[in-house]
Design an enzyme around this catalytic site. Structure first.
Site, PDB file in Angstrom:
ATOM      1  N   ASN A  43      -6.416 -25.083  -8.974  1.00  0.00           N
ATOM      2  CA  ASN A  43      -6.367 -24.453  -7.646  1.00  0.00           C
ATOM      3  C   ASN A  43      -5.793 -25.415  -6.614  1.00  0.00           C
ATOM      4  O   ASN A  43      -6.075 -26.608  -6.630  1.00  0.00           O
ATOM      5  CB  ASN A  43      -7.741 -23.923  -7.221  1.00  0.00           C
ATOM      6  CG  ASN A  43      -8.848 -24.948  -7.254  1.00  0.00           C
ATOM      7  OD1 ASN A  43      -8.846 -25.873  -8.069  1.00  0.00           O
ATOM      8  ND2 ASN A  43      -9.818 -24.816  -6.373  1.00  0.00           N
ATOM      9  N   GLU A  45      -5.462 -25.659  -2.557  1.00  0.00           N
ATOM     10  CA  GLU A  45      -5.934 -25.065  -1.299  1.00  0.00           C
ATOM     11  C   GLU A  45      -5.019 -25.431  -0.137  1.00  0.00           C
ATOM     12  O   GLU A  45      -4.093 -26.242  -0.269  1.00  0.00           O
ATOM     13  CB  GLU A  45      -7.387 -25.521  -1.045  1.00  0.00           C
ATOM     14  CG  GLU A  45      -8.306 -25.044  -2.151  1.00  0.00           C
ATOM     15  CD  GLU A  45      -9.771 -25.314  -1.891  1.00  0.00           C
ATOM     16  OE1 GLU A  45     -10.101 -26.154  -1.022  1.00  0.00           O
ATOM     17  OE2 GLU A  45     -10.593 -24.670  -2.582  1.00  0.00           O
ATOM     18  N   CYS A  54      -5.048 -19.813  -6.679  1.00  0.00           N
ATOM     19  CA  CYS A  54      -6.036 -20.072  -7.730  1.00  0.00           C
ATOM     20  C   CYS A  54      -5.385 -20.748  -8.943  1.00  0.00           C
ATOM     21  O   CYS A  54      -4.185 -20.590  -9.198  1.00  0.00           O
ATOM     22  CB  CYS A  54      -6.666 -18.772  -8.213  1.00  0.00           C
ATOM     23  SG  CYS A  54      -7.637 -17.896  -6.994  1.00  0.00           S
ATOM     24  N   GLU A  56      -5.614 -20.008 -12.047  1.00  0.00           N
ATOM     25  CA  GLU A  56      -5.059 -19.047 -13.011  1.00  0.00           C
ATOM     26  C   GLU A  56      -3.614 -18.711 -12.678  1.00  0.00           C
ATOM     27  O   GLU A  56      -2.754 -18.649 -13.547  1.00  0.00           O
ATOM     28  CB  GLU A  56      -5.889 -17.752 -13.018  1.00  0.00           C
ATOM     29  CG  GLU A  56      -7.312 -17.917 -13.500  1.00  0.00           C
ATOM     30  CD  GLU A  56      -8.291 -18.200 -12.378  1.00  0.00           C
ATOM     31  OE1 GLU A  56      -7.941 -18.943 -11.433  1.00  0.00           O
ATOM     32  OE2 GLU A  56      -9.420 -17.704 -12.458  1.00  0.00           O
ATOM     33  N   CYS A  87     -10.573 -14.085  -9.965  1.00  0.00           N
ATOM     34  CA  CYS A  87     -10.668 -13.183  -8.810  1.00  0.00           C
ATOM     35  C   CYS A  87      -9.800 -11.941  -9.057  1.00  0.00           C
ATOM     36  O   CYS A  87      -9.018 -11.888 -10.018  1.00  0.00           O
ATOM     37  CB  CYS A  87     -10.234 -13.910  -7.533  1.00  0.00           C
ATOM     38  SG  CYS A  87      -8.441 -14.066  -7.362  1.00  0.00           S
ATOM     39  N   CYS A  90      -5.973 -12.526  -9.282  1.00  0.00           N
ATOM     40  CA  CYS A  90      -5.563 -13.148 -10.552  1.00  0.00           C
ATOM     41  C   CYS A  90      -5.617 -12.142 -11.701  1.00  0.00           C
ATOM     42  O   CYS A  90      -4.758 -12.149 -12.580  1.00  0.00           O
ATOM     43  CB  CYS A  90      -6.427 -14.361 -10.858  1.00  0.00           C
ATOM     44  SG  CYS A  90      -6.068 -15.748  -9.760  1.00  0.00           S
TER      45      CYS A  90
HETATM   46  N1  THU Z   1     -10.619 -20.236  -7.439  1.00  0.00           N
HETATM   47  C1  THU Z   1      -9.811 -20.335  -8.533  1.00  0.00           C
HETATM   48  O1  THU Z   1      -8.936 -21.217  -8.596  1.00  0.00           O
HETATM   49  N2  THU Z   1     -10.001 -19.456  -9.536  1.00  0.00           N
HETATM   50  C2  THU Z   1     -11.012 -18.551  -9.609  1.00  0.00           C
HETATM   51  O2  THU Z   1     -11.136 -17.841 -10.580  1.00  0.00           O
HETATM   52  C3  THU Z   1     -11.952 -18.434  -8.492  1.00  0.00           C
HETATM   53  C4  THU Z   1     -11.615 -19.199  -7.277  1.00  0.00           C
HETATM   54  C5  THU Z   1     -10.478 -21.241  -6.381  1.00  0.00           C
HETATM   55  C6  THU Z   1      -9.844 -20.788  -5.098  1.00  0.00           C
HETATM   56  C7  THU Z   1     -10.419 -21.808  -4.118  1.00  0.00           C
HETATM   57  O3  THU Z   1      -9.627 -22.963  -4.154  1.00  0.00           O
HETATM   58  C8  THU Z   1     -11.786 -22.144  -4.689  1.00  0.00           C
HETATM   59  O4  THU Z   1     -11.756 -21.735  -6.039  1.00  0.00           O
HETATM   60  C9  THU Z   1     -12.950 -21.503  -3.983  1.00  0.00           C
HETATM   61  O5  THU Z   1     -12.764 -20.155  -3.875  1.00  0.00           O
END
Ligand code: THU
Length: 131
Positions: A43, A45, A54, A56, A87, A90
């Site tokens: 991920n 941000e 994300c 994925e 999520c 994704c």
């Molecule tokens: N996140 C992911 O990378 N994948 C998921 O399946 C759930 C959420 C990340 C997005 C963000 O950087 C952090 O987790 C918190 O939501």
């Protein structure tokens, strides 16, 4: 036969590349394609939170950018204590490339669960629906 443990190991490896100063929640993912290649993602941000991507989707985009679109499996691991499920966005992106992809959510290499995209995204909207 898919080597799930290896995909989980790679997803765990990918977590170190997570850029997550806002949530402090690291996620790693590893995609397996039909050509038996793997692609990782973490991920990433952003101060403008909505620009976050994300793990994925980073892993899937990595496969696509290598012209390897036949995704058959994705493993997901996070720094949290519980299983981390993909999520909604994704799930939609996974379905775009395969409506039969296996999704492995893992706490570690020994403790994981396997789902199919059709279970996690029912009645999906796909390219065939835009005709
Ligand atoms: N996140 C992911 O990378 N994948 C998921 O399946 C759930 C959420 C990340 C997005 C963000 O950087 C952090 O987790 C918190 O939501």
């Amino acid at each position: 036969m898919i080597n799930y443990k290896n995909l989980i190991k790679e997803a765990k490896y990918a977590m170190q590349f997570s850029y997550s100063p806002y949530s402090n929640f690291k996620v790693g993912a590893c995609v397996l394609t039909k050509s038996n290649k793997t692609y990782i993602g973490a991920n990433i941000e952003n101060a403008s939170y909505g620009a976050t991507i994300c793990a994925e989707r980073v892993a899937i985009d990595n496969a696509i950018m290598n012209n390897d679109k036949e995704i058959i499996c994705i493993a997901i691991m996070s720094s949290g204590n519980d299983f981390t499920f993909p999520c909604g966005i994704c799930r939609q992106v996974m379905a775009e490339f395969s409506n039969n992809i296996e999704i492995v959510v893992a706490k570690n290499e020994e403790d994981y669960k396997i789902y199919n995209i059709q279970e996690l995204l029912t009645h999906s909207f796909l390219s065939k629906d835009i005709k």
